[in-house]
Enzyme design. Structure first.
Site, short mmCIF file in Angstrom:
data_model
loop_
_atom_site.label_atom_id
_atom_site.label_comp_id
_atom_site.label_asym_id
_atom_site.label_seq_id
_atom_site.Cartn_x
_atom_site.Cartn_y
_atom_site.Cartn_z
N LYS A 1 15.83 -23.22 -13.05
CA LYS A 1 14.37 -23.21 -13.02
C LYS A 1 13.85 -24.37 -12.15
O LYS A 1 12.99 -24.18 -11.31
CB LYS A 1 13.83 -23.33 -14.44
CG LYS A 1 12.33 -23.32 -14.56
CD LYS A 1 11.90 -23.39 -16.02
CE LYS A 1 10.38 -23.60 -16.13
NZ LYS A 1 9.97 -23.78 -17.54
N GLU B 1 24.46 -30.43 -12.39
CA GLU B 1 25.68 -29.63 -12.57
C GLU B 1 25.63 -28.35 -11.74
O GLU B 1 26.58 -27.98 -11.06
CB GLU B 1 25.86 -29.27 -14.04
CG GLU B 1 26.03 -30.45 -14.99
CD GLU B 1 24.72 -30.88 -15.64
OE1 GLU B 1 23.67 -30.79 -14.96
OE2 GLU B 1 24.75 -31.32 -16.79
N GLY C 1 13.27 -22.74 -20.28
CA GLY C 1 14.61 -22.29 -19.92
C GLY C 1 15.30 -21.57 -21.06
O GLY C 1 15.89 -20.50 -20.88
N ARG C 2 15.17 -22.11 -22.29
CA ARG C 2 15.86 -21.51 -23.43
C ARG C 2 15.19 -20.23 -23.92
O ARG C 2 15.65 -19.61 -24.87
CB ARG C 2 15.99 -22.52 -24.56
CG ARG C 2 14.69 -23.17 -24.97
CD ARG C 2 14.95 -24.35 -25.88
NE ARG C 2 13.72 -25.09 -26.22
CZ ARG C 2 13.20 -26.06 -25.48
NH1 ARG C 2 13.79 -26.42 -24.35
NH2 ARG C 2 12.09 -26.68 -25.87
N GLU D 1 17.11 -27.72 -29.11
CA GLU D 1 16.33 -28.30 -28.01
C GLU D 1 14.84 -28.06 -28.27
O GLU D 1 14.00 -28.80 -27.76
CB GLU D 1 16.74 -27.69 -26.67
CG GLU D 1 16.21 -28.46 -25.47
CD GLU D 1 16.88 -28.08 -24.16
OE1 GLU D 1 16.47 -27.07 -23.54
OE2 GLU D 1 17.82 -28.80 -23.75
N HIS E 1 38.78 -18.45 -41.93
CA HIS E 1 40.11 -19.09 -41.86
C HIS E 1 40.01 -20.44 -41.18
O HIS E 1 41.00 -20.97 -40.67
CB HIS E 1 41.06 -18.15 -41.08
CG HIS E 1 41.12 -16.78 -41.66
ND1 HIS E 1 41.98 -16.42 -42.67
CD2 HIS E 1 40.36 -15.68 -41.41
CE1 HIS E 1 41.77 -15.15 -43.01
NE2 HIS E 1 40.81 -14.68 -42.25
N LYS F 1 20.37 -38.03 -18.04
CA LYS F 1 20.62 -37.59 -16.66
C LYS F 1 20.47 -38.77 -15.70
O LYS F 1 21.27 -38.99 -14.80
CB LYS F 1 19.64 -36.48 -16.28
CG LYS F 1 19.81 -35.19 -17.06
CD LYS F 1 18.72 -34.18 -16.67
CE LYS F 1 18.80 -32.90 -17.48
NZ LYS F 1 17.72 -31.94 -17.15
O1 F6P Z 1 18.82 -29.36 -21.02
C1 F6P Z 1 17.73 -29.60 -20.22
C2 F6P Z 1 17.40 -28.37 -19.41
O2 F6P Z 1 16.26 -28.63 -18.66
C3 F6P Z 1 17.22 -27.12 -20.27
O3 F6P Z 1 15.98 -27.08 -20.91
C4 F6P Z 1 17.41 -26.07 -19.23
O4 F6P Z 1 17.62 -24.79 -19.79
C5 F6P Z 1 18.64 -26.62 -18.50
O5 F6P Z 1 18.47 -28.03 -18.52
C6 F6P Z 1 18.81 -26.09 -17.09
O6 F6P Z 1 17.66 -26.40 -16.36
P1 F6P Z 1 17.42 -25.62 -14.96
O7 F6P Z 1 17.26 -24.17 -15.30
O8 F6P Z 1 16.19 -26.24 -14.41
O9 F6P Z 1 18.63 -25.87 -14.11
#
Ligand code: F6P
Length: 541
Positions: free
Chosen positions: A211, A217, A271-272, A357, A388, A503
């Protein structure tokens, strides 16, 4: 400053008194059922195709009344209405939380920032569908003219968990012609594992889902994937092997993604909460447009249930209130999600982000520290495996863990080819029901080592079959349950500032990892400096 908005109310105090009465008065689920044969039916709520049986919870009719009174005092209905209408409920970021617009009905009109967003949602969904159709039909080809055989989704958090979960859940509906893989971790082992598994760059398409298009990452993996494609097909060829889903289209095109292959996420979808958005592109490629739209329709079914049902008949409201009941009035810190469905084994991880979150907050909307416990720690695993592994603690531990069981009356459509599928599925269902009963009612024994005290609460959510529509219903049920919790606690369920500092720290520490070990890393705290020294030593060893 301490926010006392809800905890200072008479409704809160009444629930606290009531909780103490139940806790000290020896109330047991055995007695609650013995004295009320109709309990199971009365404490079961239907929502779409979902049967939500919450009768094995530590509640009486009085509890329910008091919880509903608390919801009324917290203006939960108003918060729901504002959220569904596009109000700026994400107050700290000045945004709506309008993920319901992603699955709006044919006549809907929903405004964000004064603009009806539904036409844009529809248009983007059609763009996604066109792209997915082209990939599935072999028309969207790579730089060498070969059809795409593997789609690799690069994303993390909400740009990964929901669609990976849905991709696994809907395995019975996936097109075998296109293989979808997911890479989320910056650990090179994640991408290496996928790329090293016989993938041919000429037949591979990467979908970068971010987003913000700033997540370290995801960008690290996207750059590495681009190098992998370029080394095989040349730099100019790489563009044909990337699509992107983001709210920052300019950043995606700057990365090298063709504008026609960039799909939009909006800032009014967290995002979630973005599974129903273009973030689900890889999923739509895997299951096709029709199934994806069935999932959206399932979500809408629960949205409509939320909008129309009075609180006492609303599954998400009741589940949200139960979560508040255990977290804030029983002090139960965790909640287990136990899907009795192998293909829902990623659901606990998805719900961890959605729930934790959203409601892992210590400050209320008015900026004051809350003075009650909020957001439970969500964990879990698919049954029957958990039996188990950790069910011993659930039955005989000193910590009570409210559990959500999820089970389906019929096995996955594609298991029918197995000779014993029916009887194995019956065994799965029997184990699910047995676990809920054993937790609730226990088992007496003269041997204290064998006694199960019971009185351990759970919800059983059951549906006919794990289909795209039912998955959409489950997702929306939990999205809205989160909203209800946050509304009672008076917190913002839609921001996530808590993850930003880590971060920034990581960026600063990364810059120190190459410093000469003899040079003290003075710009870090002592513990980190010590770790850096150990790291350098171990790396040289
Ligand atoms: O964990 C922080 C966060 O911003 C989440 O809310 C989001 O889903 C994730 O990192 C990935 O963010 P992006 O879609 O901006 O890469």
């Amino acid at each position: 400053m301490v926010s006392s908005a809800i905890t200072a109310t008479e409704e809160w105090a009444a629930l606290a008194r009531h909780a103490r009465e139940l806790q000290s008065g020896g109330t047991h689920l055995r007695g609650l059922f013995d004295s009320d044969p109709g309990r199971a039916d009365r404490f079961t709520t239907l929502a779409g195709d979902l049967v939500v049986d919450w009768s094995r919870h530590l509640v009486t009719a009085e509890t329910v009344e008091l919880l509903l009174a608390l919801a009324d005092r917290a203006a939960v209905a108003g918060r729901i209405e504002a959220t569904l209408a596009g109000g700026l409920v994400n107050a700290t970021e000045g945004r709506p939380a309008l993920h319901t617009a992603l699955r709006a009905g044919p006549d809907a009109s929903l405004e964000a920032g004064g603009v009806d967003v539904v036409p844009a949602v529809r248009a983007e969904l059609d763009r996604m569908a066109g792209f997915a159709r082209a990939v599935r039909a072999g028309e969207r080809r790579g730089a060498t003219g070969r059809a795409i055989r593997t789609v690799v989704n690069l994303g993390i958090g909400g740009s990964y968990l929901g669609l990976a979960m849905a991709h696994e859940a809907l395995a019975a509906f996936r097109d075998p012609g296109v293989d979808c893989r997911f890479v989320a971790n910056v650990d090179p082992a994640d991408l290496a594992g996928v790329l090293g598994d016989g993938l041919d760059p000429a037949e591979t398409l990467f979908v970068v889902v971010s987003k913000s298009f700033t997540t370290a990452e995801t960008l690290a993996n996207a750059r590495a994937a681009r190098r992998w494609v370029a080394s095989a097909l040349g730099t100019d060829a790489a563009d044909r092997h990337f699509a992107a889903v983001t709210a920052d289209g300019a950043a995606a095109t700057a990365f090298g993604v063709a504008a026609d292959d960039v799909f939009t996420m909006w800032d009014w979808v967290g995002g979630r909460y973005s599974l129903g958005s273009a973030a689900g592109l890889s999923l739509m490629i895997a299951i096709g447009e029709a199934r994806f739209r069935e999932m959206l329709a399932g979500m809408r079914t629960i949205d409509e249930h939320l909008a129309r049902q009075r609180p006492a008949g609303s599954a998400p409201v009741l589940m949200g209130l139960l979560a508040v009941w255990y977290r804030s009035f029983w002090g139960l810190q965790t909640r287990a999600v136990l899907p009795y469905a192998h293909r829902l084994r990623l659901l606990p991880s998805y719900l961890q982000q959605l729930q934790m979150e959203s409601n892992g907050k210590r400050v209320s909307l008015d900026g004051a520290a809350v003075d009650c416990d909020t957001g439970p720690i969500v964990w879990g695993a698919a049954g029957t495996g958990g039996q188990h592994s950790f069910h011993q603690l659930l039955h005989q531990g000193t910590t009570v863990v409210p559990a959500d069981f999820i089970v389906f009356a019929r096995p996955d459509a594609d298991t029918a080819r197995l000779p014993e599928a029916g009887s194995q599925h019956e065994s799965l269902v029997a184990n699910c029901f047995a676990q809920a009963a054993a937790l609730a009612f226990g088992a007496g024994s003269d041997d204290p080592h064998r006694e199960l005290v019971g009185n351990r609460p759970s919800t059983v959510i059951m549906a006919p079959e794990l289909t795209p529509s039912v998955l959409g219903q489950l997702v929306a049920l939990y999205e809205h349950e989160v909203l209800v919790q946050g509304a009672v606690w008076g917190i913002n369920s839609f921001d996530q500032f808590g993850v930003e500092h880590g971060k920034a720290l990581a960026d600063a520490i990364a810059a120190s990892l190459h410093v000469d070990p003899s040079q003290p890393a003075s710009d870090h705290d002592p513990s980190t400096a010590a770790l850096l020294a150990q790291y350098q030593r171990l790396r040289q060893s």
